[in-house]
Motif scaffolding. Structure first.
Motif, PDB file in Angstrom:
ATOM      1  N   VAL A 134       0.509  -0.772  -0.200  1.00 37.42           N
ATOM      2  CA  VAL A 134      -0.103   0.246  -0.164  1.00 37.42           C
ATOM      3  C   VAL A 134       0.806   1.190   0.217  1.00 37.42           C
ATOM      4  N   ILE A 135       2.191   1.412   0.728  1.00 30.96           N
ATOM      5  CA  ILE A 135       2.590   2.477   0.954  1.00 30.96           C
ATOM      6  C   ILE A 135       3.534   2.467  -0.624  1.00 30.96           C
ATOM      7  N   LEU A 136       4.435   1.782  -0.620  1.00 29.23           N
ATOM      8  CA  LEU A 136       4.848   1.442  -2.483  1.00 29.23           C
ATOM      9  C   LEU A 136       4.042   2.405  -3.411  1.00 29.23           C
ATOM     10  N   LEU A 137       3.421   1.218  -3.241  1.00 22.10           N
ATOM     11  CA  LEU A 137       1.676   1.773  -4.295  1.00 22.10           C
ATOM     12  C   LEU A 137       1.076   2.863  -4.633  1.00 22.10           C
ATOM     13  N   ILE A 138       1.065   4.141  -3.349  1.00 22.89           N
ATOM     14  CA  ILE A 138       1.210   5.247  -3.341  1.00 22.89           C
ATOM     15  C   ILE A 138       2.076   6.388  -2.932  1.00 22.89           C
ATOM     16  N   GLU A 139       3.167   5.502  -3.610  1.00 20.19           N
ATOM     17  CA  GLU A 139       4.101   6.688  -3.037  1.00 20.19           C
ATOM     18  C   GLU A 139       4.909   7.648  -4.337  1.00 20.19           C
ATOM     19  N   ASN A 140       4.237   9.199  -4.608  1.00 26.04           N
ATOM     20  CA  ASN A 140       4.413   9.431  -5.844  1.00 26.04           C
ATOM     21  C   ASN A 140       5.262   9.422  -6.761  1.00 26.04           C
ATOM     22  N   SER A 141       6.695  10.036  -5.466  1.00 26.46           N
ATOM     23  CA  SER A 141       7.840   9.896  -6.727  1.00 26.46           C
ATOM     24  C   SER A 141       7.754   8.315  -7.086  1.00 26.46           C
ATOM     25  N   LEU A 142       7.912   7.292  -6.733  1.00 29.17           N
ATOM     26  CA  LEU A 142       7.844   5.820  -7.216  1.00 29.17           C
ATOM     27  C   LEU A 142       7.240   5.938  -8.238  1.00 29.17           C
ATOM     28  N   ILE A 143       5.310   6.495  -8.415  1.00 29.26           N
ATOM     29  CA  ILE A 143       4.639   6.132  -9.467  1.00 29.26           C
ATOM     30  C   ILE A 143       5.423   7.455 -10.577  1.00 29.26           C
ATOM     31  N   VAL A 144       5.673   8.610 -10.471  1.00 29.89           N
ATOM     32  CA  VAL A 144       6.258   9.237 -11.835  1.00 29.89           C
ATOM     33  C   VAL A 144       7.138   9.003 -11.954  1.00 29.89           C
ATOM     34  N   GLN A 145       8.224   8.116 -11.095  1.00 31.56           N
ATOM     35  CA  GLN A 145       9.547   7.951 -12.013  1.00 31.56           C
ATOM     36  C   GLN A 145       9.039   6.445 -12.881  1.00 31.56           C
ATOM     37  N   SER A 146       8.312   5.904 -12.706  1.00 29.80           N
ATOM     38  CA  SER A 146       7.749   4.945 -13.549  1.00 29.80           C
ATOM     39  C   SER A 146       7.552   4.848 -14.518  1.00 29.80           C
ATOM     40  N   ARG A 147       6.280   5.906 -15.417  1.00 27.60           N
ATOM     41  CA  ARG A 147       5.404   6.710 -15.581  1.00 27.60           C
ATOM     42  C   ARG A 147       6.383   7.097 -17.123  1.00 27.60           C
ATOM     43  N   PHE A 148       7.534   7.241 -17.086  1.00 32.11           N
ATOM     44  CA  PHE A 148       8.409   7.999 -18.561  1.00 32.11           C
ATOM     45  C   PHE A 148       9.590   6.764 -18.458  1.00 32.11           C
ATOM     46  N   MET A 149       9.961   7.310 -19.743  1.00 35.39           N
ATOM     47  CA  MET A 149      11.232   6.942 -20.388  1.00 35.39           C
ATOM     48  C   MET A 149      12.464   7.042 -19.477  1.00 35.39           C
ATOM     49  N   LEU A 150      12.505   6.671 -18.137  1.00 36.09           N
ATOM     50  CA  LEU A 150      13.672   6.738 -17.333  1.00 36.09           C
ATOM     51  C   LEU A 150      13.530   4.678 -16.958  1.00 36.09           C
ATOM     52  N   LEU A 151      14.924   4.829 -16.091  1.00 41.93           N
ATOM     53  CA  LEU A 151      14.744   3.709 -15.800  1.00 41.93           C
ATOM     54  C   LEU A 151      14.960   3.428 -14.261  1.00 41.93           C
ATOM     55  N   GLU A 152      15.110   4.025 -13.497  1.00 42.12           N
ATOM     56  CA  GLU A 152      15.098   3.743 -11.973  1.00 42.12           C
ATOM     57  C   GLU A 152      14.212   2.246 -11.552  1.00 42.12           C
ATOM     58  N   SER A 153      12.875   2.448 -12.067  1.00 44.60           N
ATOM     59  CA  SER A 153      12.455   1.389 -12.169  1.00 44.60           C
ATOM     60  C   SER A 153      12.688   0.608 -12.616  1.00 44.60           C
ATOM     61  N   VAL A 154      13.269   0.135 -13.737  1.00 43.44           N
ATOM     62  CA  VAL A 154      13.468  -0.964 -14.167  1.00 43.44           C
ATOM     63  C   VAL A 154      15.022  -0.936 -13.328  1.00 43.44           C
ATOM     64  N   LEU A 155      15.587  -0.411 -13.252  1.00 45.34           N
ATOM     65  CA  LEU A 155      16.281  -0.904 -11.696  1.00 45.34           C
ATOM     66  C   LEU A 155      16.063  -1.503 -10.297  1.00 45.34           C
ATOM     67  N   ILE A 156      14.617  -0.911  -9.937  1.00 45.15           N
ATOM     68  CA  ILE A 156      14.418  -1.605  -8.704  1.00 45.15           C
ATOM     69  C   ILE A 156      13.813  -2.915  -9.095  1.00 45.15           C
ATOM     70  N   PHE A 157      13.440  -2.892  -9.897  1.00 48.18           N
ATOM     71  CA  PHE A 157      12.946  -4.513 -10.642  1.00 48.18           C
ATOM     72  C   PHE A 157      13.744  -5.598 -10.027  1.00 48.18           C
ATOM     73  N   PHE A 158      14.313  -5.305 -11.021  1.00 45.77           N
ATOM     74  CA  PHE A 158      15.927  -5.968 -10.749  1.00 45.77           C
ATOM     75  C   PHE A 158      16.394  -6.075  -9.642  1.00 45.77           C
ATOM     76  N   LEU A 159      16.370  -5.835  -8.959  1.00 45.64           N
ATOM     77  CA  LEU A 159      16.979  -5.550  -7.624  1.00 45.64           C
ATOM     78  C   LEU A 159      16.358  -6.195  -6.835  1.00 45.64           C
TER      79      LEU A 159
END
Length: 731
Positions: A134-159
């Motif tokens: 729930v906390i990660l789901l509605i963490e605004n910074s993680l949502i923003v970084q996931s919605r565009f052509m950026l790499l942090e969400s891909v990095l966190i997924f593999f970690l």
């Protein structure tokens, strides 16, 4: 639990629900805005080069992350034609925006179920895992970084996948799929590092955890070290848990496999990008010649062996400050420099960062002709040569006169006889550094050569300093008498090469201006290209500059900074990288509480006071290694980095820190709060905090999704910290 056709399928409805919600929050309307958002302007350039199969080098990280983004662009049919010149530029009709952004959005979405499974794997309840989601789901910074052509969400997924897979391997001692999970962990580690070098931090944490578990395994006397004297097959050894096999498999899966995959990423990268591009000049002449077009078009088929009489251009092996060629022109050094020191007033010799006819030199055998004999006499390691400048007929010379910008070194010049008791000193010895024999022939492009002055033993070297206006801001070349060891600034290679046929100066000038040609082709091996490219990525850095939204690691803890990602051209609609401030606050609190609990338990256990069972203590320690350790290794190294930093660099650390929250909450609820009244009150506090998390998420949503557009007053009300830079359009 469903059973059909003899197959049992177990469905975790909570996990399914949070996965669906994650997909909704990350994928909802991701084509908006149809404009370049912040670092999309950076990654997009590489995307276009991938589509056109043009070579590039990005010193910020390995190529796997770019390839992931390029896969989305390829599946969307992108042709690479878009001018990535500014943030906010509208995408043209040929740009598949949804395809650009869908892979990072999916990676960000699947981080939520991975977090759920990770908390459960650490031994905590499904309710705690749901709380983390729930906390990660509605963490605004993680949502923003996931919605565009950026790499942090891909990095966190593999970690997260790497850590989860390893924990599953460690605990599933009797599972037939145990070794599969270890392989998945190794693959995920490789992918994480391949996306960004930041992935190394979590990889080293995982290696440390594996080392501890392996050490415990070695100390387990129920397992045998002895393999000799048995007739067991490999599977039998695995089943019986032989120590040697256990250690070897861990090493292969977590060290050898990631290394092989990492090199494989570069193999695919270099195979795909075979065309010459804008970054060629950062690479060696041999590397450039291996690419289609560019230098390869100029140098293809040049004579391989450098001979007496060869006409050559000499390129420095160093890329600092820029790649350049040995150069001279019909201008002399000033009689006196600005600081009062005198010069030889002879012809200037410099290093020029552009191709030019004045870069051509003739390799001459002292006392012999300027043309190549028939058959050609090759120049070998240890030979003495003269270098004659092709366009001015001045010999390369150095003497005991201080260089203009580096007075500790000797001046290098084109010798002019002024009849002032300054004799020519123009003999140079050829030292081939990468030779395989003592009489190695000097090879075009391939040989790395030092030119050692015979009279003074000074080495011809690029100092890196820029000359003043009288030297046209070109780079200084010096004779270094204290040259030691291997320095790329003192290494040269022949890039362009022809066999000279003209004895007269006028004919020679025409010959130098004509294109080179011949029939020899050469290519670098993949490993040679990989090692050179890797070295350039680690050593060549762009000049760092201040950015409006750069920040320091200390500002990240309390989110005293933000980043404006996009602003609508005519309204107040905007996208900001701002986190859910309630999440960040309780994550900081959970970190402090965990440290206090851990130290208290540790001290009391030292005093033989055991407040919790051994199993609970080991569970708490493992959770701390993963969550607290994951936060620490992904955060603390940034204090040592001399680079421009942004808030998004903190997101991997933030993810691990948020996972600490439900762990601390469950431990307090079970082991610290004893009475039902205390637990009931604590449950009420948790519910209130979760409501606050949602309210904060909802209020910041217009800045997360970029819509709806808010009025200036509404935006001003969202500026909860004075340091936040929320953009207000003046009317």
């Amino acid at each position: 639990l469903w059973e059909f056709f003899g197959v049992r399928v177990e469905i975790n409805l909570l996990l399914l629900a949070v996965t669906v919600l994650a997909l909704v929050t990350r994928l909802y309307d991701i084509h908006f805005p149809r404009a370049v958002v912040f670092d999309e302007v950076y990654y997009g350039q590489f995307l276009s080069l991938y589509m056109k199969q043009v070579f590039f080098i990005d010193e910020s990280g390995p190529p796997f992350g770019h390839m992931v983004l390029a896969l989305g662009a390829y599946l969307g049919g992108f042709d690479g034609n878009f001018f990535w010149n500014r943030i906010g530029a509208e995408y043209t009709s040929n740009v598949p925006v949804w395809s650009f952004r869908v892979i990072p959005a999916l990676a960000g979405s699947f981080c939520i179920p991975l977090a759920y499974l990770l908390v459960v794997e650490l031994g905590y309840s499904h309710f705690s895992a749901l709380g983390a989601c729930v906390i990660l789901l509605i963490e605004n910074s993680l949502i923003v970084q996931s919605r565009f052509m950026l790499l942090e969400s891909v990095l966190i997924f593999f970690l997260l996948l790497a850590v989860l897979s390893y924990l599953h391997f460690h605990k599933a001692r009797n599972s037939s799929f145990r070794w599969f999970w270890l392989m998945i962990s190794g693959v995920s580690c490789a992918c994480g590092i391949g996306v960004k070098y930041m992935g190394m931090f979590t990889y080293f944490l995982l290696l440390g955890l594996t080392a501890v578990h392996t050490w415990q395994l070695i100390g387990d006397r129920t397992l045998s070290y002895v393999i000799m004297g048995t007739t067991l097959c490999f599977c039998d050894l695995c089943e019986q848990g032989k120590v040697v096999v256990q250690v070897l498999v861990r090493f292969l899966a977590l060290v050898v496999l990631p290394v092989i995959m990492y090199i494989g990423f570069f193999y695919v990268h270099l195979t795909l990008l075979y065309r010459s591009g804008p970054h060629d000049q950062m690479m060696s002449s041999a590397f450039q010649a291996s690419l289609e077009g560019g230098l390869a078009r100029i140098t293809q088929g040049q004579p391989l062996d450098v001979a007496f009489g060869s006409q050559v251009t000499l390129r420095t092996m160093s890329s600092k400050p820029v790649p350049c060629w040995l150069h001279s022109h019909k201008v002399n050094y000033p009689i006196r420099y600005e600081n009062g020191r005198g010069s030889s007033h002879q012809q200037q010799v410099t290093c020029y960062p552009f191709k030019d006819v004045n870069n051509w030199w003739i390799i001459k055998d002292p006392g012999h002709s300027l043309v190549v004999s028939s058959p050609p006499r090759p120049v070998r390691h240890g030979d003495i040569i003269q270098l004659l400048h092709g366009m001015t007929s001045r010999y390369l010379n150095t003497h005991d006169v201080a260089a203009p910008m580096s007075p500790h070194s000797q001046e290098v010049s084109g010798y002019i006889d002024f009849n002032v008791s300054m004799p020519a000193q123009n003999l140079w010895r050829v030292d081939i550094v990468n030779r395989e024999s003592d009489r190695e022939i000097w090879k075009t492009i391939l040989s790395e050569v030092q030119l050692v002055h015979v009279n003074t033993s000074a080495v011809l070297k690029l100092s890196g300093a820029s000359l003043p206006e009288w030297g046209f801001k070109q780079l200084e070349v010096v004779g270094d008498k204290i040259y030691k060891g291997y320095q790329q600034s003192g290494m040269w290679n022949v890039e362009e090469h022809r066999y000279g046929r003209s004895q007269e100066q006028k004919e020679r000038e025409l010959e130098l201006k004509s294109p080179t040609h011949s029939d020899i082709k050469r290519n670098l091996t993949f490993m040679a290209k990989f090692l050179e490219l890797q070295w350039k990525m680690l050593t060549v850095k762009n000049e760092e500059s201040e950015h409006k939204y750069c920040s320091s690691p200390l500002e990240w803890i309390t989110m005293d900074t933000n980043i404006a990602y996009w602003l609508h051209p005519s309204s107040n609609a905007q996208i900001q990288l701002i986190g859910n401030i309630v999440n960040w606050t309780i994550a900081n609190l959970a970190l402090v509480v965990y440290c206090l609990m851990f130290l208290t338990y540790l001290l009391r256990r030292r005093r033989k006071v055991e407040d919790i069972s051994q199993d609970s203590w080991e569970q708490l320690v493992l959770a701390g290694v993963v969550c607290f350790g994951g936060w620490a290794v992904n955060y603390l190294p940034f204090f040592l980095m001399e680079k421009t930093l942004f808030l998004y660099h903190y997101l991997p650390a933030l993810t691990f820190k948020i996972l600490q929250i439900p762990i601390v909450v469950e431990h307090l609820y079970i082991h610290v709060l004893k009475s039902p009244a205390q637990r009931k009150a604590f449950g009420g506090v948790i519910l209130a905090v979760l409501c606050s998390v949602y309210v904060s998420y909802h209020n910041l949503s217009p800045l997360t999704y970029g819509q709806p557009a808010l009025s200036s007053d509404e935006l001003a009300a969202l500026r909860w910290r004075e340091s936040w830079d929320i953009l207000l359009r003046k009317r």
